[in-house]
Design an enzyme around this catalytic site. Sequence first.
Site, PDB file in Angstrom:
ATOM      1  CB  THR A  55     -13.900  38.878  97.001  1.00 47.82           C
ATOM      2  OG1 THR A  55     -15.204  39.336  96.810  1.00 47.82           O
ATOM      3  CG2 THR A  55     -13.110  39.587  98.261  1.00 47.82           C
ATOM      4  CE  LYS A  83      -0.094  17.543 106.279  1.00 50.33           C
ATOM      5  NZ  LYS A  83       1.288  17.747 105.957  1.00 50.33           N
TER       6      LYS A  83
HETATM    7  N1   CP Z   1     -19.241  40.331  95.049  1.00 55.13           N
HETATM    8  C1   CP Z   1     -18.666  39.175  95.410  1.00 55.13           C
HETATM    9  O1   CP Z   1     -18.220  38.971  96.738  1.00 55.13           O
HETATM   10  O2   CP Z   1     -18.261  38.327  94.617  1.00 55.13           O
HETATM   11  P1   CP Z   1     -17.341  37.019  94.707  1.00 55.13           P
HETATM   12  O3   CP Z   1     -18.441  36.081  95.603  1.00 55.13           O
HETATM   13  O4   CP Z   1     -17.450  36.067  93.438  1.00 55.13           O
HETATM   14  O5   CP Z   1     -16.119  37.457  95.438  1.00 55.13           O
END
Ligand code: CP
Length: 306
Positions: A55, A83
């Site tokens: 993503t 912080k």
């Molecule tokens: N399919 C998917 O959301 O993969 P990631 O978690 O690598 O983003």
Amino acid sequence: MFKNRDIISMADFSREEIDHILDVAEMVEKNPTDYNNLLNNKIMALLFFEPSTRTRMSFESAMYRFGGKCIDLGPIDASSLKKGESFTDTIKVVSRYADLMVIRHPADGVARYVSEIVDIPIINGGDGTGQHPTQTLLDLFTLKKENKLERVNIGIVGDLKYSRTVHSLVYALTLYDVEMTFIYPPSLRLPDGIIEYLVKNKIKYKECNDIEEVIEDIDVLYVTRIQQERFPDVSEYYAVSDSYKITKNLLESKAKDDLILLHPLPKKNEIEKELDETHYAKYFLQVEYGIYVRMALLGLIMGAFE
Ligand code: CP
């Protein structure tokens, strides 16, 4: 239709809207280099409070392909959250630096909350066990490209309780002429709210716990990883962690020859590795399609595409 729109949940989309996104993605796929400068004055902020490969990187790649730029909160420990700055203040600050924000967070509903406190468009990159709408859009794009988005039986197998990709997909598939078959270990049924939605909208579905009972009738098998990180008790995870595995032997002996195998990835041991190189496996194609779908979304939300 999409300019400045938040992308939070598939339940917010009509069939017409989804089809339009898929059409724009197909247009981009045909000539991806035609749009090199489409967003060259735009900045996208990435705020990932959970791990991600696809993503995060596909949104970055999509933005760069349009000539846009990305800024990234980076690891939480490297930000002023460390912080003691509040999450809300952090979000409000970052929203002044960018034209659009993609956020992933372990808590359900956070993307919706963020969309309510800032003025720039928000894309939900996955919120807890809630939704993952952009994954669903690329899943639908894959189904469309494979001619499997109408009059097919889609088997969704694995962790239906915690998998946000499944939750988004089920909402979207209710808009299409498909059958849904849910295959899951007994403790990992779809959440009650989604079952109630299906019943209320008179959507027919089947449920079973043993894939061998239904595999002969399945056209698309959407496999999910058991979401270890969501289980409140690790012993509950280990009770189901090896409860199913899709094997080459199972598909070759019992499935339709033109069945396709989808997976949002990452996968662990739920699909036998030997299947990766077979004609069934479409999960790496899904990854590639994710670029076109996310390019389409960025162009639409930024008002560069109609
Ligand atoms: N399919 C998917 O959301 O993969 P990631 O978690 O690598 O983003």
